[in-house]
Design an enzyme around this catalytic site. Structure first.
Site, PDB file in Angstrom:
ATOM      1  CG  ASP A   1     107.971  -3.345  32.530  1.00 34.85           C
ATOM      2  OD1 ASP A   1     109.066  -3.162  33.103  1.00 34.85           O
ATOM      3  OD2 ASP A   1     107.869  -3.597  31.330  1.00 34.85           O
TER       4      ASP A   1
ATOM      5  CG  HIS B   1     111.841  -0.343  35.229  1.00 36.01           C
ATOM      6  ND1 HIS B   1     111.084  -1.314  34.619  1.00 36.01           N
ATOM      7  CD2 HIS B   1     112.500  -0.961  36.251  1.00 36.01           C
ATOM      8  CE1 HIS B   1     111.273  -2.479  35.215  1.00 36.01           C
ATOM      9  NE2 HIS B   1     112.139  -2.287  36.206  1.00 36.01           N
TER      10      HIS B   1
ATOM     11  CE  LYS C   1     110.751  -2.374  39.696  1.00 33.91           C
ATOM     12  NZ  LYS C   1     111.981  -3.190  39.589  1.00 33.91           N
TER      13      LYS C   1
END
Length: 311
Positions: A179, A140, A161
């Site tokens: 992701d 991730h 992020k």
């Protein structure tokens, strides 16, 4: 690990199928190809039977010069091992005899339709096999290319992020994956970062939704893959936890046995995190060139102290 078959090679490199149309589902498990030169003269001590076998001008010319009986023996010795397939390169002709023996054994015989030399084709095929058969994991995070440096952004879900990635895209850098980041081990020292196809070109921003960055900002903002050079861990701001040391001790994150330099960036409102990531990328590049700002600074201090003593 992605599974490859002979059919994948046929499609990828537009190969012509001479024999073995019903055997194109043969699996390919080895990431390097082989040219059976020594095997044609009877040396089988180290014959990698599970590799794709490449026949170029040298091998085909040698077979052309043999008598019918010699050719039968030489080719028979190799097809007996049932490699995944044979690929003939460099536009070689007169393959009737080779077609006959491959058809008898049910081995796919393929021919290139391009003008590359055998060496050029092997380089392309090896690279394709290496990437697609490399050990891989999914993590991730976000993967970007900043100033030509492959960077992983990691941190807790919701820490920002993707938003930081969007800012970096606006500054001219490239998104690789958001992701889900797929990491592939290409060598004992090389990790390649890429996407998982499903999330390709997409960036998910909270309160905004899903964006296709290529549709919005153009092809220049997306990159298929990048070699990972830095692992940046985004964390929440902790008062009094940062220091002003000239240079931090090296820290690493290990992925599939490969150590990647890791740094921590703490987040705080008003802090230019995208700018810090750019600075980290540039600093990493300078370190690879053998330059250290801390070492230069210390050398200046030492020079000043030395001059002071001499005065």
């Amino acid at each position: 690990m992605k599974k490859l078959t002979v059919a994948d090679l046929v499609e990828k490199f537009s190969l012509e199928v001479l024999t073995g149309e019903d055997r194109l589902n043969q699996p390919i498990t080895q990431s390097h190809v082989h040219r059976p030169g020594l095997e044609f003269v009877g040396h089988f001590d180290f014959f990698p039977t599970e590799r794709v076998q490449i026949l170029g001008r040298k091998e085909i010319n040698y077979l052309h010069k043999l008598s019918h009986e010699e050719r039968k023996v030489r080719i028979g010795n190799i097809v007996h091992y049932h490699p995944p397939c044979f690929i003939v390169t460099a536009g070689e002709k007169g393959l009737t005899y080779l077609t006959h023996y491959c058809k008898e054994e049910g081995i796919p015989l393929l021919v290139t339709n391009t003008v590359e030399t055998t060496s050029e084709f092997i380089i392309m095929l090896d690279a394709y096999l290496l990437k697609n058969l490399a050990p891989q994991i999914s993590i991730h995070g976000v993967c970007l290319n900043v100033f030509g440096v492959g960077i992983l952004l990691r941190g807790q879900s919701g820490i920002g992020k993707s938003e930081i990635a969007h800012t970096l895209i606006g500054r001219g850098h490239r998104l690789v994956a958001d992701d889900v980041v797929v990491l592939k081990k290409l060598s004992p020292r090389t990790i390649l970062g890429t996407h998982d196809e499903t999330t390709k070109e997409f960036l998910a921003l909270r309160s905004i939704g899903l964006l296709n960055v290529v549709r919005m900002y153009g092809r220049k903002v997306f990159q298929e893959e990048t070699r990972i050079a830095l692992d940046i861990h985004l964390t929440k701001w902790q008062k009094d936890s940062l220091n002003n040391e000239l240079e931090h001790d090296n820290s690493f994150t290990e992925y599939m046995g490969v150590k990647i330099p890791c740094i921590e960036i703490q987040l705080q409102p008003g802090r230019d995190v995208a700018g810090l990531i750019e600075a980290a990328a540039n600093n990493w590049y300078l370190r690879q060139q053998g330059y250290s700002a801390a070492e230069e600074f210390m050398s200046r201090i030492e020079a000043d102290l030395s001059n002071a003593k001499n005065e």
